[in-house]
Design a protein around this motif. Sequence first.
Motif, short mmCIF file in Angstrom:
data_model
loop_
_atom_site.label_atom_id
_atom_site.label_comp_id
_atom_site.label_asym_id
_atom_site.label_seq_id
_atom_site.Cartn_x
_atom_site.Cartn_y
_atom_site.Cartn_z
N SER A 293 0.73 -8.12 -5.46
CA SER A 293 -0.30 -8.73 -5.25
C SER A 293 -0.66 -10.01 -5.90
O SER A 293 -1.49 -10.77 -5.65
CB SER A 293 -1.28 -7.95 -6.52
OG SER A 293 -1.05 -8.09 -7.67
N SER A 294 0.40 -10.63 -6.46
CA SER A 294 0.41 -12.08 -6.95
C SER A 294 0.65 -13.09 -6.01
O SER A 294 0.90 -14.15 -6.36
CB SER A 294 1.17 -12.03 -8.20
OG SER A 294 2.42 -11.86 -8.06
N ARG A 295 1.08 -12.46 -5.00
CA ARG A 295 1.47 -13.46 -3.79
C ARG A 295 0.55 -13.66 -2.82
O ARG A 295 -0.51 -13.07 -2.57
CB ARG A 295 2.61 -12.83 -2.82
CG ARG A 295 3.87 -12.49 -3.56
CD ARG A 295 4.52 -13.68 -4.10
NE ARG A 295 5.95 -13.14 -4.48
CZ ARG A 295 6.27 -13.20 -5.77
NH1 ARG A 295 5.40 -13.20 -6.76
NH2 ARG A 295 7.35 -12.82 -6.33
N PRO B 57 -13.92 -8.92 -1.70
CA PRO B 57 -13.50 -7.78 -1.02
C PRO B 57 -11.84 -8.38 -0.74
O PRO B 57 -10.97 -7.69 -0.36
CB PRO B 57 -13.99 -7.67 0.11
CG PRO B 57 -15.48 -8.06 0.15
CD PRO B 57 -15.43 -9.10 -1.16
N ASP B 58 -11.83 -9.86 -0.96
CA ASP B 58 -10.46 -10.45 -0.30
C ASP B 58 -9.51 -10.94 -1.52
O ASP B 58 -8.46 -10.77 -1.41
CB ASP B 58 -10.91 -11.67 0.54
CG ASP B 58 -11.59 -11.22 1.68
OD1 ASP B 58 -11.44 -10.32 2.28
OD2 ASP B 58 -12.77 -12.04 1.87
N ILE C 87 -5.71 -6.17 -13.60
CA ILE C 87 -6.49 -5.11 -12.66
C ILE C 87 -6.12 -3.74 -12.89
O ILE C 87 -4.69 -3.83 -12.98
CB ILE C 87 -6.49 -5.43 -11.38
CG1 ILE C 87 -7.11 -6.92 -10.86
CG2 ILE C 87 -7.15 -4.53 -10.32
CD1 ILE C 87 -7.24 -7.34 -9.58
N ILE C 88 -6.68 -2.79 -13.26
CA ILE C 88 -6.12 -1.42 -13.32
C ILE C 88 -6.95 -0.57 -12.17
O ILE C 88 -8.18 -0.32 -12.17
CB ILE C 88 -6.48 -0.95 -14.78
CG1 ILE C 88 -6.23 -1.94 -15.91
CG2 ILE C 88 -6.11 0.62 -14.81
CD1 ILE C 88 -6.73 -1.39 -17.18
N ASN D 252 -4.62 -11.94 -4.03
CA ASN D 252 -5.19 -11.90 -2.85
C ASN D 252 -4.71 -10.65 -2.11
O ASN D 252 -3.62 -10.26 -2.12
CB ASN D 252 -4.70 -12.94 -1.83
CG ASN D 252 -5.14 -14.58 -2.14
OD1 ASN D 252 -6.41 -14.67 -2.29
ND2 ASN D 252 -4.32 -15.44 -2.51
N GLY D 253 -5.87 -9.70 -1.52
CA GLY D 253 -5.44 -8.47 -0.88
C GLY D 253 -4.74 -7.54 -1.72
O GLY D 253 -4.98 -7.63 -2.96
N SER D 254 -3.92 -7.00 -1.24
CA SER D 254 -3.12 -5.86 -1.94
C SER D 254 -3.97 -4.71 -2.46
O SER D 254 -4.96 -4.61 -2.39
CB SER D 254 -2.33 -6.58 -3.15
OG SER D 254 -3.06 -6.45 -4.20
N ASN D 255 -3.05 -3.72 -2.82
CA ASN D 255 -3.70 -2.52 -3.43
C ASN D 255 -4.48 -2.58 -4.40
O ASN D 255 -5.35 -1.74 -4.71
CB ASN D 255 -2.69 -1.37 -3.47
CG ASN D 255 -1.52 -1.70 -4.76
OD1 ASN D 255 -0.99 -2.67 -4.80
ND2 ASN D 255 -1.76 -0.80 -5.47
N PHE D 256 -4.30 -3.67 -5.35
CA PHE D 256 -4.94 -3.90 -6.49
C PHE D 256 -6.43 -4.19 -6.18
O PHE D 256 -7.45 -3.93 -6.70
CB PHE D 256 -4.28 -4.83 -7.47
CG PHE D 256 -3.13 -4.40 -8.10
CD1 PHE D 256 -3.19 -3.51 -9.19
CD2 PHE D 256 -1.83 -4.80 -7.79
CE1 PHE D 256 -2.25 -2.94 -9.90
CE2 PHE D 256 -0.86 -3.90 -8.29
CZ PHE D 256 -0.98 -3.18 -9.59
N VAL D 257 -6.43 -5.14 -5.16
CA VAL D 257 -7.89 -5.75 -4.58
C VAL D 257 -8.65 -4.53 -3.95
O VAL D 257 -9.73 -4.35 -4.17
CB VAL D 257 -7.64 -7.01 -3.93
CG1 VAL D 257 -8.93 -7.50 -3.43
CG2 VAL D 257 -7.17 -8.04 -4.90
#
Length: 498
Positions: free
Chosen positions: A382-384, A127-128, A95-96, A143-148
């Motif tokens: 983000s990978s958590r 969205p999640d 994801i960029i 899941n979540g994070s600024n990347f999503v």
Amino acid sequence: MFNKRSIYLLITTLCIAMLNAGFAAAKPYKGAEIYSAEATKYGRYVMRMRMAEGSGLLSTFFTYKNGSEVSGAVWEEIDIEVLGKNDAYQMQSNIIVGAPRQTTEGLHTASQSLADDYHTYALEWTPDYVAWFIDGQQVRRINGSNFVTGLVNPQSMRFNIWASTSESWVGAFNPSILPVYQFVNYMEYYAYNTNSKTFTLSWRDDFNNFDTNRWSKADWTFDGNYVDFDPANVVIQNGTLILALTTENAKGFSGTVPVDGNASSRSSSSVISSSRSSSSTGTSASAATSKSSVINSSVASSNPNTTGGQCNWYGTLYPLCVNTSNGWGYENNRSCISRSTCVSQPAPFGIIGATSSAASSSPVSSSPASSSIQSSIIPSSSSRSSISSTASSTVSSVNTSGLNCTAKVVNNWGSGYQLDVVINNGRTTTVTGWNVTLTFSENPQRTGGWNATIGGSGNVVMASNVNWNATIAPGQSVSFGLQGNHDGSFVAPACKVN
């Protein structure tokens, strides 16, 4: 003063200069890209592809916010990229987002070359979370994070084949291997309903022709790319989209399209009505591959009133929903299929392993085992998993070399777990390279991992460093993650490092 002759000479000179500049900017190699007229926000993107093999090459599908490349714009992009080097065994997920751009690359190694056969790739964007799949196996989920949450705008859909100048990433490009091709059998797009959290099939393109209402052909390039994208290298033949990477004088495709012997003869659009949603954890009807495992199971049942069992959804097994009466659902942190939807398939597909007098033994194909793809993820929060933990346990051990290994269960839900393993350097000297052995009390049923090269068998998992986290300074630590399934109880494994 200018006279007519001098003005003519000036104009001629300028025209020649402009033509020369154009020729000088042209690159000797030609790739291909198509992009959609439609921009979508969220969805499930499924495509059946055979990728290109060769050092320096990339075969891709990605979503892209149009205009991200403009100076000062916020970038938004989600990638599936197969690296052609080393026989094309690896896919990169990414994801960029942002300005400046932030990335979160994950590298996933398959058990077979992704250029030797067709495989079904899927990307889910909600969205999640964002998740990536190969042949029905989830290889990564953020899941979540600024990347999503940073993915806020609709994005176009794109395929391309190109050659990168970054040798450290994709290897050195060798033009002598040209021409090479990326083959796309079909693509499906499923819209996402943010209220019901389900996917519904919107359209399928079997590439029997080039639909100019849906797709356009690129005619540009970008820095770090050895090729120009040339519309002549986009070809439709025998119901297949062909993206070619060639020399300037050998554009197009005149060969024989490789047969996709394992694609379903049924289009998923012909068996899923527009009111039914698709799975958020598996692929479409065509997900099975030639190298998929074969398991023994009971014959599919056509009785929706049976109890227990699973759904054989056109060759891929999914759990049956308990509380969802129609279509697809999401229960116990995973997708499921309602009984009424499962039994709508023709024989031999349907409900299997259920209480029924008609059950007998018959082999069906399943998606590849989780051990067939190994993943490593560049560090990112983000990978958590964002699933809250219902239990937590920690097991530590210290070996005589002064390295300390700690394995902690950071998430433990009804049928799965997430493990965080930390390696601390208690020495007075820098460590270069490390290996961890995790001994579980039961089969760990791994479904993914990050920040390490992970393997093993039985109750033992072996992990070793990747390039960027091999060095640990005195008093410092590195970590990697692991996730998998369990039968309802789980404890942290014994951990040993050297």
